[in-house]
Design a protein around this motif. Structure first.
Motif, short mmCIF file in Angstrom:
data_model
loop_
_atom_site.label_atom_id
_atom_site.label_comp_id
_atom_site.label_asym_id
_atom_site.label_seq_id
_atom_site.Cartn_x
_atom_site.Cartn_y
_atom_site.Cartn_z
N PRO A 1 0.81 -1.23 0.00
CA PRO A 1 0.00 0.00 0.00
C PRO A 1 0.84 1.28 0.00
O PRO A 1 0.34 2.34 -0.37
CB PRO A 1 -0.83 -0.12 1.29
CG PRO A 1 -0.10 -1.10 2.14
CD PRO A 1 0.58 -2.04 1.20
N ASP A 2 2.11 1.19 0.39
CA ASP A 2 2.97 2.36 0.39
C ASP A 2 3.68 2.58 -0.95
O ASP A 2 4.39 3.56 -1.12
CB ASP A 2 4.04 2.26 1.50
CG ASP A 2 3.42 2.37 2.88
OD1 ASP A 2 2.42 3.11 3.02
OD2 ASP A 2 3.92 1.71 3.80
N ASP A 3 3.50 1.65 -1.87
CA ASP A 3 4.13 1.76 -3.19
C ASP A 3 3.12 2.39 -4.15
O ASP A 3 2.07 1.80 -4.42
CB ASP A 3 4.55 0.38 -3.69
CG ASP A 3 5.31 0.44 -5.00
OD1 ASP A 3 5.30 1.51 -5.66
OD2 ASP A 3 5.91 -0.58 -5.37
N PRO A 4 3.41 3.59 -4.68
CA PRO A 4 2.48 4.24 -5.59
C PRO A 4 2.18 3.41 -6.85
O PRO A 4 1.18 3.64 -7.51
CB PRO A 4 3.18 5.55 -5.97
CG PRO A 4 4.18 5.77 -4.89
CD PRO A 4 4.59 4.42 -4.41
N GLY A 5 3.06 2.44 -7.14
CA GLY A 5 2.85 1.60 -8.33
C GLY A 5 1.69 0.63 -8.18
O GLY A 5 1.20 0.10 -9.17
N GLY A 6 1.25 0.38 -6.95
CA GLY A 6 0.16 -0.56 -6.73
C GLY A 6 0.61 -2.00 -6.95
O GLY A 6 1.77 -2.34 -6.79
N ALA A 7 -0.35 -2.85 -7.31
CA ALA A 7 -0.05 -4.27 -7.55
C ALA A 7 1.03 -4.38 -8.62
O ALA A 7 0.96 -3.73 -9.68
CB ALA A 7 -1.31 -5.00 -7.99
N THR A 8 2.04 -5.21 -8.33
CA THR A 8 3.22 -5.31 -9.20
C THR A 8 3.67 -6.76 -9.26
O THR A 8 3.65 -7.46 -8.25
CB THR A 8 4.37 -4.45 -8.62
OG1 THR A 8 3.91 -3.10 -8.49
CG2 THR A 8 5.59 -4.47 -9.51
N ASN A 9 4.08 -7.20 -10.43
CA ASN A 9 4.64 -8.54 -10.59
C ASN A 9 5.87 -8.44 -11.49
O ASN A 9 5.78 -7.90 -12.59
CB ASN A 9 3.62 -9.50 -11.17
CG ASN A 9 3.99 -10.95 -10.93
OD1 ASN A 9 4.99 -11.26 -10.29
ND2 ASN A 9 3.17 -11.85 -11.46
N PHE A 10 6.99 -8.94 -11.01
CA PHE A 10 8.27 -8.83 -11.72
C PHE A 10 8.60 -7.38 -12.04
O PHE A 10 9.29 -7.08 -13.00
CB PHE A 10 8.27 -9.68 -13.00
CG PHE A 10 7.99 -11.13 -12.78
CD1 PHE A 10 8.84 -11.91 -12.01
CD2 PHE A 10 6.85 -11.73 -13.30
CE1 PHE A 10 8.58 -13.25 -11.78
CE2 PHE A 10 6.58 -13.07 -13.09
CZ PHE A 10 7.45 -13.84 -12.33
#
Length: 199
Positions: free
Chosen positions: A22-31
């Protein structure tokens, strides 16, 4: 000449698998591929978190090569910059280029800071490389490390990416230093002094 696929494979290894911090502005991320990136690249699809989770390693590698190396024209920069600018472009988009452009300006080479690798930036980077062939990649890596610290200065929620819970170097800093000669790495004491003002 460097193998761009191997550079992309190394980025995928650094990025790791699926996360949704939740602290990553990128949101859901994979690789390292964010939900926002997938939505931009697949505008005809309704992309959700599960689509990010299902992304394969090979798909991520192909996305990186096409959209984070080829299209931004990283191959037209001096080759010693490829790995670090490519890695940073995956991590920070056009800010990777702005960091380079600001560095070139600090070296006395006039260039617009617009986040785009065009003829002006390509020519300026080549001139900078002629001026300091053994140091340009290190200088970029140091500028990149400083960029991460500045994010932490401005955004407390992002500090955990630059500083571990025990106060040591966080992932952002160690990642930047992978592309910096060891003699220019910060000592643990220097790192702790740099983040001492963070609560």
């Amino acid at each position: 000449m460097q193998d761009v696929r191997k550079l992309a494979e190394a980025i995928v290894r650094r990025e790791g698998g699926y996360v949704n911090d939740p602290d990553d502005p990128g949101g859901a991320t994979n690789f390292g591929v964010t939900i926002h990136t997938l939505r931009r690249l697949r505008p005809d699809q309704q992309i959700g978190v599960e689509d990010v989770r299902r992304l394969t390693r090979e798909e991520a590698i192909e996305i990186y090569i096409e959209h984070y190396f080829t299209r931004p024209r990283i191959a037209e920069l001096p080759e010693p910059l490829w790995a670090t600018v490519f890695d940073m472009y995956v991590n920070a988009g056009a800010n990777a280029v702005r960091i380079l452009q600001r560095l070139l300006g600090e070296m006395g080479i006039a260039v617009s800071v617009d986040g785009v690798i065009g003829p002006q930036t390509i020519g300026a980077a080549r001139r900078a490389f002629e001026m300091a062939p053994a140091h340009l990649a290190d200088a970029y890596g140091i500028a990149r490390r400083d960029y991460y610290y500045r994010i932490g200065d401005r955004r407390p929620a992002s500090r955990k990416f630059a500083r571990r819970r025990d106060g040591g170097k966080g992932g952002w800093i160690t990642r930047a230093e992978e592309f910096i000669s060891p003699r220019f790495h910060l000592t643990d004491a220097e790192h702790r002094a740099r983040v001492a003002g963070w609560s």
